[in-house]
Design a protein around this motif. Structure first.
Motif, PDB file in Angstrom:
ATOM      1  N   CYS A 218     -18.920  17.753  11.855  1.00 54.25           N
ATOM      2  CA  CYS A 218     -18.612  17.796  10.329  1.00 54.25           C
ATOM      3  C   CYS A 218     -17.420  17.974  10.239  1.00 54.25           C
ATOM      4  CB  CYS A 218     -19.661  18.944   9.671  1.00 54.25           C
ATOM      5  SG  CYS A 218     -19.079  20.554  10.358  1.00 54.25           S
ATOM      6  N   GLN A 219     -16.632  18.339   9.149  1.00 51.44           N
ATOM      7  CA  GLN A 219     -15.416  18.196   8.790  1.00 51.44           C
ATOM      8  C   GLN A 219     -14.945  19.679   8.410  1.00 51.44           C
ATOM      9  OE1 GLN A 219     -14.242  13.950   7.284  1.00 51.44           O
ATOM     10  NE2 GLN A 219     -15.779  15.098   6.075  1.00 51.44           N
ATOM     11  N   HIS A 220     -13.738  20.165   8.601  1.00 49.36           N
ATOM     12  CA  HIS A 220     -13.215  21.165   7.816  1.00 49.36           C
ATOM     13  C   HIS A 220     -12.232  20.644   6.868  1.00 49.36           C
ATOM     14  CE1 HIS A 220     -10.677  21.025  11.568  1.00 49.36           C
ATOM     15  NE2 HIS A 220      -9.882  20.801  10.866  1.00 49.36           N
ATOM     16  N   PRO A 221     -11.998  21.400   5.770  1.00 46.75           N
ATOM     17  CA  PRO A 221     -10.983  21.038   4.677  1.00 46.75           C
ATOM     18  C   PRO A 221      -9.607  20.729   5.178  1.00 46.75           C
ATOM     19  CG  PRO A 221     -12.324  23.157   4.103  1.00 46.75           C
ATOM     20  CD  PRO A 221     -12.584  23.001   5.584  1.00 46.75           C
ATOM     21  N   SER A 222      -9.031  20.099   4.469  1.00 44.17           N
ATOM     22  CA  SER A 222      -7.753  19.563   4.841  1.00 44.17           C
ATOM     23  C   SER A 222      -6.633  19.771   3.663  1.00 44.17           C
ATOM     24  CB  SER A 222      -7.414  18.411   5.540  1.00 44.17           C
ATOM     25  OG  SER A 222      -8.131  18.011   6.762  1.00 44.17           O
ATOM     26  N   ALA A 242     -28.691  26.325  11.743  1.00 46.65           N
ATOM     27  CA  ALA A 242     -29.862  25.707  12.548  1.00 46.65           C
ATOM     28  C   ALA A 242     -29.992  25.662  13.899  1.00 46.65           C
ATOM     29  CB  ALA A 242     -29.757  24.101  11.809  1.00 46.65           C
ATOM     30  N   GLY A 243     -28.932  26.233  14.720  1.00 46.11           N
ATOM     31  CA  GLY A 243     -28.980  26.374  15.865  1.00 46.11           C
ATOM     32  C   GLY A 243     -28.410  25.260  16.756  1.00 46.11           C
ATOM     33  N   LEU A 244     -27.568  24.343  16.049  1.00 50.11           N
ATOM     34  CA  LEU A 244     -26.991  23.316  16.663  1.00 50.11           C
ATOM     35  C   LEU A 244     -25.708  23.517  17.156  1.00 50.11           C
ATOM     36  CD1 LEU A 244     -27.892  20.658  13.783  1.00 50.11           C
ATOM     37  CD2 LEU A 244     -29.075  20.807  16.156  1.00 50.11           C
ATOM     38  N   GLU A 245     -25.142  22.715  18.346  1.00 52.05           N
ATOM     39  CA  GLU A 245     -23.693  22.948  18.593  1.00 52.05           C
ATOM     40  C   GLU A 245     -22.957  22.237  17.513  1.00 52.05           C
ATOM     41  OE1 GLU A 245     -21.045  21.390  22.196  1.00 52.05           O
ATOM     42  OE2 GLU A 245     -23.203  21.288  22.593  1.00 52.05           O
ATOM     43  N   VAL A 246     -21.879  22.816  17.011  1.00 54.83           N
ATOM     44  CA  VAL A 246     -21.452  22.264  15.999  1.00 54.83           C
ATOM     45  C   VAL A 246     -19.772  22.030  16.481  1.00 54.83           C
ATOM     46  CG1 VAL A 246     -20.474  22.481  13.426  1.00 54.83           C
ATOM     47  CG2 VAL A 246     -22.757  23.176  14.387  1.00 54.83           C
ATOM     48  N   THR A 247     -19.192  20.929  16.249  1.00 55.15           N
ATOM     49  CA  THR A 247     -17.610  20.672  16.119  1.00 55.15           C
ATOM     50  C   THR A 247     -17.016  20.057  15.015  1.00 55.15           C
ATOM     51  OG1 THR A 247     -17.956  19.907  18.559  1.00 55.15           O
ATOM     52  CG2 THR A 247     -15.848  19.371  17.551  1.00 55.15           C
ATOM     53  N   THR A 248     -16.107  20.534  14.517  1.00 58.92           N
ATOM     54  CA  THR A 248     -15.420  20.229  13.180  1.00 58.92           C
ATOM     55  C   THR A 248     -14.117  19.454  13.416  1.00 58.92           C
ATOM     56  OG1 THR A 248     -14.018  22.046  12.718  1.00 58.92           O
ATOM     57  CG2 THR A 248     -16.263  22.154  12.052  1.00 58.92           C
ATOM     58  N   ILE A 249     -13.711  18.386  12.699  1.00 58.59           N
ATOM     59  CA  ILE A 249     -12.645  17.551  12.700  1.00 58.59           C
ATOM     60  C   ILE A 249     -11.967  17.680  11.385  1.00 58.59           C
ATOM     61  CG2 ILE A 249     -13.390  16.285  14.626  1.00 58.59           C
ATOM     62  CD1 ILE A 249     -13.608  13.923  12.536  1.00 58.59           C
ATOM     63  N   PRO A 250     -10.851  17.462  11.018  1.00 59.93           N
ATOM     64  CA  PRO A 250     -10.148  17.549   9.686  1.00 59.93           C
ATOM     65  C   PRO A 250     -10.924  16.336   8.702  1.00 59.93           C
ATOM     66  CG  PRO A 250      -8.613  16.810  11.239  1.00 59.93           C
ATOM     67  CD  PRO A 250      -9.693  17.193  11.981  1.00 59.93           C
TER      68      PRO A 250
END
Length: 327
Positions: A218-222, A242-250
């Protein structure tokens, strides 16, 4: 085959073809088709190096202009389409090889907001062209409203799927049961709202996607003025909960239309196909970081960023206008 239950594959599974919509309704594009056609032709040329492209042309004029623009690298198919949004109007293909089925849900113009002639016939026409048997479902569902990891997990949003403008007679349990039966899904992760000013009532493919089994991005705010800052943080929290592995991009930050209103620009609306991920970009500050981080995440695939501003003026981006056919 003992197991004939439908199975929804992840988008990174091998593709036999990728369908792309070609814009034809000038009134849906602010009076000019030149900009979106240019963006889409660029997308088709990039994708055609990795997967057979079928362009869905819904009129004589659309067929002729698509042929002139990309006929040398794509198959131009005359089928009924309202406009380009194959993700939502096309069939959702389950299974592989002989077990493939085209699951066609009812399409009601994103809750009755945009009704275009041809849109309700697109799914059956694509299935027919591909020679894949069609199963019709009563429930209203757009492909952009769901995202799957191929292991039974599904991401969606309450803003879209529980919206009374879609299936007013169905509650969450009924909707889950219907999707589970049609697509073989076993685990639902419900997010809340989508992006500000999103015509689709918060399609999940604009805010969160699976990139591997149990791994969501998902995204983090820019920037200090990101119009979706709170929503983006909420999405990340929900995915982690929800127990998912999560990575964020801008995110692309604040992107405005001609009238100065924020538009739902997103780096999440990428298309994954054989050997490549094609990412919509709207500016050149945050997108460079997003592309570098996606390249690290999608090992073994080329990551290409392409301008998509003109397509967004019509309400979506690369993922919204494509529909993959599993091999």
């Amino acid at each position: 085959m003992s197991d004939m239950k439908p199975h929804l594959l992840p988008e990174w599974a091998p593709h036999a073809a990728l369908w792309v919509g070609w814009p034809r309704l000038v009134e849906e594009w602010g009076g000019s088709l030149d900009g979106p056609r240019q963006d889409i032709a660029r997308f088709i040329r990039a994708a055609a190096e990795f997967v057979p492209i079928r362009v869905a042309a819904g009129s004589d004029e659309a067929e002729a202009t698509a042929r002139a623009a990309v006929g040398d690298c794509a198959e131009i198919c005359r089928i009924p389409t309202g406009d380009i949004w194959m993700r939502d109007t096309g069939p959702i293909i389950t299974g592989t090889g002989e077990t493939r089925r085209a699951q066609a849900f009812r399409f009601n113009g994103w809750g009755g907001k945009y009704l275009m002639p041809g849109d309700t016939e697109t799914a059956a026409a694509i299935a027919d062209h591909e020679g894949i048997e069609l199963s019709q479902h009563e429930m209203v569902l757009e492909g952009g409203g769901i995202d799957a990891d191929g292991m039974g997990r599904l991401l969606t949003t309450g803003q879209c799927l529980l919206n009374p403008n879609r299936n007013p007679d169905m509650d969450q349990a009924a909707i889950e049961a219907s999707i589970a039966g049609a697509l073989g899904v076993t685990e639902f992760t419900w997010l809340g709202d989508g992006l500000l000013n999103d015509h689709t009532d918060g399609h999940v493919d604009n805010i969160a996607r699976f990139i591997a089994p149990g791994h969501a991005i998902c995204q983090h705010p820019s920037g200090a003025d990101d119009p979706n800052a709170e929503t983006l943080q909420e999405i990340e929290t929900s995915l982690r909960r929800a127990g998912l592995e999560v990575t964020t991009i801008p995110s692309p930050g604040l992107v405005k239309d001609e009238d100065g209103n924020p538009i739902p620009a997103s780096h999440m609306n990428f298309t994954i196909t054989n050997g490549v991920v094609i990412v919509p970009v709207y500016e050149d500050r945050y997108s460079l970081v997003a592309l570098a981080e996606l390249s690290a995440l999608f090992e073994g695939r080329k990551v290409i960023g392409l301008p998509a501003r003109h397509i967004l003026n019509g309400g979506g981006s690369f993922h919204c206008m494509t529909r993959e056919i599993p091999a």
